[in-house]
Design an enzyme around this catalytic site. Structure first.
Site, PDB file in Angstrom:
ATOM      1  N   GLU A   1      47.443  42.243  74.309  1.00  0.00           N
ATOM      2  CA  GLU A   1      47.356  41.668  75.647  1.00  0.00           C
ATOM      3  C   GLU A   1      46.187  40.680  75.745  1.00  0.00           C
ATOM      4  O   GLU A   1      46.324  39.605  76.297  1.00  0.00           O
ATOM      5  CB  GLU A   1      47.192  42.796  76.674  1.00  0.00           C
ATOM      6  CG  GLU A   1      47.222  42.287  78.092  1.00  0.00           C
ATOM      7  CD  GLU A   1      47.309  43.395  79.130  1.00  0.00           C
ATOM      8  OE1 GLU A   1      46.961  44.542  78.801  1.00  0.00           O
ATOM      9  OE2 GLU A   1      47.715  43.098  80.254  1.00  0.00           O
TER      10      GLU A   1
ATOM     11  N   GLN B   1      54.358  47.101  83.139  1.00  0.00           N
ATOM     12  CA  GLN B   1      53.308  47.893  82.482  1.00  0.00           C
ATOM     13  C   GLN B   1      52.734  48.846  83.534  1.00  0.00           C
ATOM     14  O   GLN B   1      52.257  48.400  84.582  1.00  0.00           O
ATOM     15  CB  GLN B   1      52.219  46.956  81.968  1.00  0.00           C
ATOM     16  CG  GLN B   1      51.093  47.664  81.236  1.00  0.00           C
ATOM     17  CD  GLN B   1      49.906  46.735  80.994  1.00  0.00           C
ATOM     18  OE1 GLN B   1      49.745  45.745  81.687  1.00  0.00           O
ATOM     19  NE2 GLN B   1      49.088  47.048  80.015  1.00  0.00           N
TER      20      GLN B   1
ATOM     21  N   SER C   1      47.496  51.289  84.890  1.00  0.00           N
ATOM     22  CA  SER C   1      46.405  51.513  85.850  1.00  0.00           C
ATOM     23  C   SER C   1      46.768  52.558  86.893  1.00  0.00           C
ATOM     24  O   SER C   1      47.918  52.687  87.300  1.00  0.00           O
ATOM     25  CB  SER C   1      46.081  50.206  86.568  1.00  0.00           C
ATOM     26  OG  SER C   1      45.777  49.208  85.640  1.00  0.00           O
TER      27      SER C   1
END
Ligand SMILES: Cc1cc2nc3c(=O)[nH]c(=O)nc-3n(C[C@H](O)[C@H](O)[C@H](O)COP(=O)(O)OP(=O)(O)OC[C@H]3O[C@@H](n4cnc5c(N)ncnc54)[C@H](O)[C@@H]3O)c2cc1C
Length: 390
Positions: free
Chosen positions: A244, A125, A128
């Site tokens: 999530e 993922q 960020s």
């Protein structure tokens, strides 16, 4: 809510239990945060997939078993109770796959889901960025239009297992002049082995090398790897975030199994006069059971056509604090030996309590920090006044 299993559910659970009893490795695999462990866990994913246990809730045509939410929960309980290996594919299976089921094209599902289910393609993922964690909409990495696709440029950080993963999914700014930060973002899938992508491990507390930051210098992504409409990435991403924090990332089986192991540890090694420690063991067991029942309530609601929404923030705060309490109690029970790492010969339980503890420290941070989840609970569930924002 009826907690008695139907005949079909009981048969499903029994089949899962028998398969796990026959296949779970007798000795734990090396940590999946190391290169060697990553490869061993990838092979385990293939073994699960060969008998259609890797993605039980997916449709059969993508390698699943069309399992209901309750069957999935039962599978997870059996999985963790059997001491089966951690899932190296979890970012793909729990985050990207639900996004593709909701927003992907048939072609994307056909291309991406099969190799994900077998562990052939492992996903990271890439959301960020150094200045965009809690405030994800502040992200600055860009996707610039080019012939037949997009060029990705920028820096992503805190990407779990990206050092060894094959591909990643993330959000990029495709319309720099958009009036609001949530607008003009595009959700894309991209390769981590492209020459224009640099993957640099970030040191972790336990020294394991899989956590990474990514530097992208015009990585090409074809149009068919955009998920949803270009510019609509925020909407697509929010459905991933709900998954999530909500049901799928941390199923209660993980905690009920850990609570059982903690109780066994207490029986084996505790000083019976230490009632303070005994009470902490009892609290952890109660917490795990409460989480299990709360999840069954949520699953009933979803099965009846409802949705989770902001309640997933309650889940996130609860499981992350429970995980910490469970592991802290175990380490206090084990004394100095409990701190031995998984590669030490006499580490209790192959070092799993120590590794679980260092990982549990990150629980209040990843998947959105608990401070942010408390803001969501306060504002959206309790209707308290919104926090002042700059
Ligand atoms: C182990 C681990 C794995 C991770 N894996 C991934 C991954 O695979 N992919 C990925 O994209 N990201 C990942 N992350 C990143 C994670 O999502 C971010 O760390 C998280 O969203 C917080 O962002 P930040 O670190 O930039 O902290 P910041 O957003 O800078 O926050 C710093 C502190 O300020 C607090 N704070 C910020 N804003 C507010 C506010 N409005 N009100 C109250 N408090 C506030 C935060 O709660 C936090 O305590 C991972 C992180 C960890 C620790």
């Amino acid at each position: 809510m009826d907690l008695d299993a139907s005949d079909a559910d009981a048969a499903f659970r029994a089949e899962a239990r028998a398969w796990l009893a026959a296949h779970v490795p007798a000795t734990p695999l090396p940590s999946l945060e190391t290169r060697e462990g990553f490869a061993a866990h990838r092979a385990w994913e293939a073994q699960l997939a060969a008998d259609r246990w890797s993605v039980v809730s997916w449709p059969a045509r993508y390698g699943g078993r069309d399992a209901t939410l309750f069957q999935w929960l039962a599978f997870e309980e059996e999985y963790y109770a059997a001491g089966a290996p951690g899932r190296v594919s979890q970012n793909g299976i729990n985050l990207l796959a639900p996004t593709l089921f909701e927003h992907g094209t048939p072609d994307q599902r056909a291309r991406v889901l099969g190799p994900m289910a077998t562990g052939e393609a492992i996903w990271a993922q890439a959301w960020s960025e150094p200045e965009a964690g809690s405030d994800l909409a502040a992200l600055r990495s860009t996707a610039v239009r080019t012939d037949g696709g997009w060029l990705l440029r920028g820096q992503k950080t805190w990407s779990s297992r990206a050092a060894f993963a094959d591909r990643a999914f993330g959000l990029f700014r495709s319309e720099p002049g958009a009036p609001r930060p949530h607008q003009g973002l595009t959700y894309l899938m991209f390769p981590l082995d492209a020459p224009e992508a640099t993957v640099r491990p970030i040191g972790r507390l336990d020294g394991k090398p899989a956590f990474a930051e990514l530097f992208l210098d015009d990585v090409f992504v074809p149009d068919e790897d955009v998920i949803g409409e270009p510019g609509q990435g925020w909407r697509v991403a929010m459905s991933t975030a709900g998954n999530e924090r909500g049901l799928t990332l941390r199923s209660p089986g993980r905690f009920t199994a850990a609570a059982d192991r903690l109780t066994a540890l207490w029986r084996e090694s505790a000083d019976p006069t230490d009632t303070a420690l005994r009470d902490r063991v009892a609290d952890a067991v109660i917490g795990a059971r409460a989480y299990q029942l709360f999840t069954y309530v949520n699953a009933s609601r979803i099965a009846a056509g409802g949705t989770l929404g902001a309640e997933s923030s309650l889940n996130k705060v609860f499981w992350s604090e429970l995980d910490l309490a469970l592991h802290e109690t175990a380490l206090d029970l084990l004394g100095p030996y409990g701190a031995l790492a998984d590669d030490a010969d006499d580490a209790p339980a192959h070092g799993s309590w120590a590794e679980g503890y260092t990982f549990s420290l990150a629980g209040p941070l990843y998947a959105g920090t608990n401070e942010i989840q408390r803001n969501i609970i306060a504002e959206r569930l309790l209707g308290l006044p919104k926090e002042a924002r700059a």
